[in-house]
Design a protein around this motif. Structure first.
Motif, PDB file in Angstrom:
ATOM      1  N   MET A  51      59.729  24.463  58.907  1.00 18.82           N
ATOM      2  CA  MET A  51      59.136  23.282  59.535  1.00 18.82           C
ATOM      3  C   MET A  51      60.129  22.555  60.439  1.00 18.82           C
ATOM      4  O   MET A  51      59.745  21.964  61.434  1.00 18.82           O
ATOM      5  N   ASP A  59      60.044  21.125  64.595  1.00 19.44           N
ATOM      6  CA  ASP A  59      60.220  19.697  64.826  1.00 19.44           C
ATOM      7  C   ASP A  59      60.210  19.371  66.316  1.00 19.44           C
ATOM      8  O   ASP A  59      60.989  19.926  67.095  1.00 19.44           O
ATOM      9  N   PHE A  91      72.114  12.895  60.160  1.00 25.10           N
ATOM     10  CA  PHE A  91      72.036  13.005  58.704  1.00 25.10           C
ATOM     11  C   PHE A  91      73.388  12.717  58.055  1.00 25.10           C
ATOM     12  O   PHE A  91      73.471  12.030  57.048  1.00 25.10           O
ATOM     13  N   MET A 113      74.169   9.119  57.330  1.00 29.88           N
ATOM     14  CA  MET A 113      73.301   8.308  56.472  1.00 29.88           C
ATOM     15  C   MET A 113      74.042   7.909  55.193  1.00 29.88           C
ATOM     16  O   MET A 113      74.987   8.570  54.793  1.00 29.88           O
ATOM     17  N   TYR A 118      72.343  12.670  49.341  1.00 33.12           N
ATOM     18  CA  TYR A 118      71.390  13.780  49.466  1.00 33.12           C
ATOM     19  C   TYR A 118      71.084  14.037  50.941  1.00 33.12           C
ATOM     20  O   TYR A 118      71.123  15.167  51.411  1.00 33.12           O
ATOM     21  N   VAL A 155      62.528  10.774  43.846  1.00 31.96           N
ATOM     22  CA  VAL A 155      63.500  11.316  44.808  1.00 31.96           C
ATOM     23  C   VAL A 155      63.359  10.676  46.187  1.00 31.96           C
ATOM     24  O   VAL A 155      64.138  10.955  47.085  1.00 31.96           O
ATOM     25  N   ILE A 175      61.631   9.945  49.927  1.00 29.31           N
ATOM     26  CA  ILE A 175      61.058  10.935  50.851  1.00 29.31           C
ATOM     27  C   ILE A 175      62.135  11.970  51.170  1.00 29.31           C
ATOM     28  O   ILE A 175      62.783  11.943  52.205  1.00 29.31           O
ATOM     29  N   HIS A 176      62.346  12.886  50.252  1.00 31.21           N
ATOM     30  CA  HIS A 176      63.277  14.003  50.407  1.00 31.21           C
ATOM     31  C   HIS A 176      62.675  15.037  51.345  1.00 31.21           C
ATOM     32  O   HIS A 176      61.555  14.889  51.818  1.00 31.21           O
ATOM     33  N   ALA A 177      63.427  16.119  51.543  1.00 33.75           N
ATOM     34  CA  ALA A 177      62.983  17.161  52.469  1.00 33.75           C
ATOM     35  C   ALA A 177      61.583  17.690  52.140  1.00 33.75           C
ATOM     36  O   ALA A 177      60.738  17.814  53.014  1.00 33.75           O
ATOM     37  N   ARG A 178      61.352  17.949  50.854  1.00 35.17           N
ATOM     38  CA  ARG A 178      60.055  18.541  50.505  1.00 35.17           C
ATOM     39  C   ARG A 178      58.881  17.590  50.708  1.00 35.17           C
ATOM     40  O   ARG A 178      57.926  17.933  51.393  1.00 35.17           O
ATOM     41  N   SER A 211      58.197  17.196  54.330  1.00 36.39           N
ATOM     42  CA  SER A 211      57.523  18.300  55.007  1.00 36.39           C
ATOM     43  C   SER A 211      56.045  18.361  54.622  1.00 36.39           C
ATOM     44  O   SER A 211      55.202  18.708  55.435  1.00 36.39           O
ATOM     45  N   LEU A 250      59.378  15.953  61.410  1.00 40.42           N
ATOM     46  CA  LEU A 250      60.041  16.114  60.113  1.00 40.42           C
ATOM     47  C   LEU A 250      61.416  15.453  60.047  1.00 40.42           C
ATOM     48  O   LEU A 250      61.706  14.677  59.154  1.00 40.42           O
ATOM     49  N   MET A 251      62.256  15.788  61.026  1.00 38.01           N
ATOM     50  CA  MET A 251      63.633  15.281  60.926  1.00 38.01           C
ATOM     51  C   MET A 251      63.684  13.767  61.094  1.00 38.01           C
ATOM     52  O   MET A 251      64.492  13.082  60.469  1.00 38.01           O
ATOM     53  N   ALA A 252      62.775  13.250  61.947  1.00 37.06           N
ATOM     54  CA  ALA A 252      62.738  11.802  62.136  1.00 37.06           C
ATOM     55  C   ALA A 252      62.307  11.114  60.841  1.00 37.06           C
ATOM     56  O   ALA A 252      62.891  10.107  60.434  1.00 37.06           O
ATOM     57  N   MET A 304      62.628  12.305  57.795  1.00 42.13           N
ATOM     58  CA  MET A 304      63.718  12.418  56.826  1.00 42.13           C
ATOM     59  C   MET A 304      64.832  11.427  57.113  1.00 42.13           C
ATOM     60  O   MET A 304      65.421  10.849  56.201  1.00 42.13           O
ATOM     61  N   SER A 305      65.106  11.231  58.416  1.00 39.22           N
ATOM     62  CA  SER A 305      66.259  10.388  58.738  1.00 39.22           C
ATOM     63  C   SER A 305      65.975   8.903  58.517  1.00 39.22           C
ATOM     64  O   SER A 305      66.869   8.080  58.630  1.00 39.22           O
ATOM     65  N   LEU A 306      64.723   8.553  58.189  1.00 33.09           N
ATOM     66  CA  LEU A 306      64.469   7.175  57.767  1.00 33.09           C
ATOM     67  C   LEU A 306      65.156   6.911  56.429  1.00 33.09           C
ATOM     68  O   LEU A 306      65.455   5.776  56.084  1.00 33.09           O
ATOM     69  N   GLY A 307      65.366   7.998  55.671  1.00 29.95           N
ATOM     70  CA  GLY A 307      66.069   7.877  54.395  1.00 29.95           C
ATOM     71  C   GLY A 307      65.355   6.966  53.403  1.00 29.95           C
ATOM     72  O   GLY A 307      65.983   6.143  52.750  1.00 29.95           O
ATOM     73  N   LYS A 351      63.888   5.629  50.138  1.00 29.72           N
ATOM     74  CA  LYS A 351      64.193   5.894  48.731  1.00 29.72           C
ATOM     75  C   LYS A 351      63.082   5.368  47.829  1.00 29.72           C
ATOM     76  O   LYS A 351      62.246   4.571  48.263  1.00 29.72           O
TER      77      LYS A 351
END
Lengths: 539, 85
Positions: free
Chosen positions: A78, A82, A115, A118, A122, B12, B14-17, B20, B47-49, B51-54, B56
């Motif tokens: 995925m 992106d 990343f 951050m 993780y 966890v 909003i982790h990678a899984r 996605s 996706l990467m955007a 995830m990069s919000l991080g 928790k």
């Protein structure tokens, strides 16, 4: 024909094709392109190839390690879709009129930097995922992709060295032998080779770049050498040796089902060490009397998040059911030192072997420990389970462990979840635990000596440092005396003692162990029958 | 335009899984779906955007949905989050 000598860790012979696992050079050159649109199309094609590769990896991982551990490959697919990532690559290709490799490399740096900066450990580690997919693309684009997936034909793996997470991902049926340039005889590659009964040459002095993928090679574990591009004569010799080894192996197989007793009738239990559920096949094939050490780390390594209680429970249950009432000793989490997983966020340590690892993690981050204990206790209903705790240095630790175990038992009781009473023992692998083994023996049901770490701590020799192999004497009198002290102290309290380190499989010491009164030896499955033969010959 | 606030319950974050899975869900709709945490925001299809919000566990996000199928998308995303995150 080129011949190199190294240290052999399993005395077998293999003949086959080479698969070089290269640490790829990912440096990328910036070049101008005449047609940016065609260059972007080339990038899109590479994305498709990468996604296909990842899909295959995903399917393989689902089949072998389960959906949860495989999910990372789906996330990688995925990431390749992106929009921001693709737009960035496209922008660089068309804006600067440069090659796709360069555009990918720059994009990779920018995104992984986001990343890496951050404040969440993780998420920091996700920078590696961005680099991973980008490197895959660069390899495909520049034609240096050697096909990371395994082929159908079994191969000889040739590498600098192998990490535990690399070996976890390998398809064990497709490996004929290992040849590594670095690594010591205690490295993970060596341990894996012994487990699998396949020859391995460690520390062979050649340049990885000089070895061609797919060339023929002979790995001779008896002589301790590897021959690349062998001539006809060498091939014939290897074939004769392989036939002889098979003959010897057949003779050993006749010992299956026989007792492991000395001529005078003393029984020594012969169990197997395993590192994964899939190793069970080797245990049964070699007729081990039980499992003396199941390393539970496989559940934690090579993945991106903690295994759930249910996942662990299913794995333990499978092992206990397969062993059908035979003893199964599962060691709780022994992560840290050379075994690392990103999501533990262990950080760098100056001295990892003396650091935050094993029971120290479990007694600090008790939730991790409790999850594992719950899974173990729930699984105890399905067979004959014993639990073993690593890296113990004090009675207080044992008491603290029992407190936590009791808390977990109470929680299970409240939920009316059944479990059996299990034997609980400790690893004797620190000099401290030997010195106070008289005290420890009062609290635990058994000892199991981890000779690898005990030797490293006693001799002050780092087992991963190949330069020290010359100083490393596994038969050092200090170690033998320690074994004797621990054995005497265990027996004084009516407890039993086993050895689960590599030393336990050393045929030169079997008689000494018998004389010390060692009750159990837990060894690589491949060593069970050879040791049974030796024990049956002891007067 | 419709929007709602949501507090992440998945331990966890909003982790990678989960990210996605969310992207997969968001791509089902024509509407533009945006996720905001504090002053940072990301399109839910990236996706990467995301995830990069991080994001928790326990943190609140604001989800806005805008487009021709915003009614369906709103309930789709809301249900998805409530059941999985």
């Amino acid at each position: 024909m080129e011949k190199y000598s190294g240290k052999s860790v399993y005395k077998g012979v293999a003949l086959g094709r080479v698969m070089v696992l290269a640490k790829t050079d990912d440096s990328v050159k910036r070049t101008r392109v005449a047609d940016p649109e065609a260059e972007f199309a080339r990038f899109e094609a590479a994305c498709d190839t990468a996604k296909e590769q990842l899909q295959k990896l995903y399917e393989k991982a689902v089949a072998e390690v389960g959906e949860a551990s495989a999910a990372i490959f789906e996330v990688h697919q995925m990431m390749l879709e992106d929009e921001d990532y693709i737009e960035s690559v496209q922008g660089i290709i068309t804006g600067e009129g440069v090659n796709a490799e360069y555009a990918v490399a720059v994009t990779s740096d920018n995104f992984s930097e986001i990343f890496a900066s951050m404040d969440d450990d993780y998420m920091k580690a996700r920078a590696a995922d961005v680099k991973d997919i980008s490197n895959r693309l660069v390899r495909i684009l520049s034609g240096t992709d050697t096909g990371t997936g395994m082929t159908d034909e079994p191969v000889i793996i040739v590498a600098d060295d192998l990490t535990p997470s690399e070996t976890v991902q390998m398809d064990k049926d497709k490996i004929l032998a290992f040849v590594t340039i670095h690594g010591s005889t205690n490295s993970h590659t060596a341990i894996l080779a012994r487990m699998m009964n396949i020859p391995a040459i460690i520390g062979a002095p050649f340049e990885l770049e000089s070895i061609e993928n797919n060339c023929m090679a002979i790995v001779d574990g008896i002589k301790g050498e590897v021959i690349f591009d062998p001539d006809e004569k060498a091939v014939q010799e290897a074939k004769t040796k392989i036939a002889k080894e098979e003959e010897k192996h057949k003779l050993l197989l006749e010992l299956k089902g026989k007792e492991t007793k000395t001529k005078s009738g003393k029984e020594i239990k012969l169990y197997a060490n395993i590192g994964n559920v899939s190793d069970l096949a080797y245990v049964l094939e070699n007729d081990a009397g039980g499992i003396g050490l199941m390393r539970s780390e496989f559940l934690y390594l090579g993945r991106e998040d903690f295994p759930t209680e249910e996942e662990q429970f299913q794995a333990y249950k499978k092992v206990l059911q397969t062993m059908a009432g035979k003893k199964v000793i599962i060691r709780t989490l022994d992560i840290g030192a050379d075994k690392k997983a990103d999501y533990f966020n262990l950080g760098e340590e100056d001295n990892p072997a003396l650091g935050y690892r094993a029971i120290r993690i479990c007694l600090t981050q008790t939730e991790i420990f409790k999850t594992q204990l719950r899974a173990l206790l729930r699984a105890s209903n399905y067979g004959n389970l014993s639990i073993m705790y690593p890296m113990i240095i004090s009675v207080e630790e044992v008491k603290k462990i029992y407190e936590i175990v009791n808390e977990v038992k109470q929680e299970l009781d409240e939920k009316k979840i059944p479990y059996k009473d299990v034997e609980q023992g400790i690893m004797i692998e620190t000099p401290a635990s030997v010195m106070i083994s008289d005290e420890l023996a009062k609290y635990v049901d058994f000892f199991s000596v981890g000779t690898n770490d005990l030797t490293q701590y006693t001799l002050a020799i780092d087992r991963q440092n190949e330069k020290l192999d010359a100083f490393y004497n596994p038969h050092h009198e200090a170690i033998l005396r320690m074994l004797r002290i621990a054995a005497d102290n265990a027996h004084k309290e009516g407890k039993w003692i086993g050895i689960c380190g590599e030393l336990g499989a050393d045929p030169e010491l079997t008689e000494t162990f018998a004389e010390m009164g060692i009750d159990e030896l837990s060894v690589s499955p491949s060593m069970v029958l050879p040791l049974r033969k030796i024990i049956r010959d002891i007067p | 335009m419709k929007s709602f606030n949501y507090v992440i319950k998945d331990e966890v974050g909003i982790h990678a899984r989960p990210a996605s899975e969310l992207v997969k869900e968001a791509k089902k709709y024509a509407s533009v779906i945006t996720i905001a945490k504090g002053d940072k925001s990301a399109a839910a299809t990236k996706l990467m955007a995301v995830m990069s919000l991080g994001v928790k566990c326990g943190e609140e996000i604001t989800v806005t949905v805008e487009g021709e199928d915003e009614e369906t998308a709103f309930y789709g995303i809301k249900t998805f989050m409530e059941t999985t995150m």
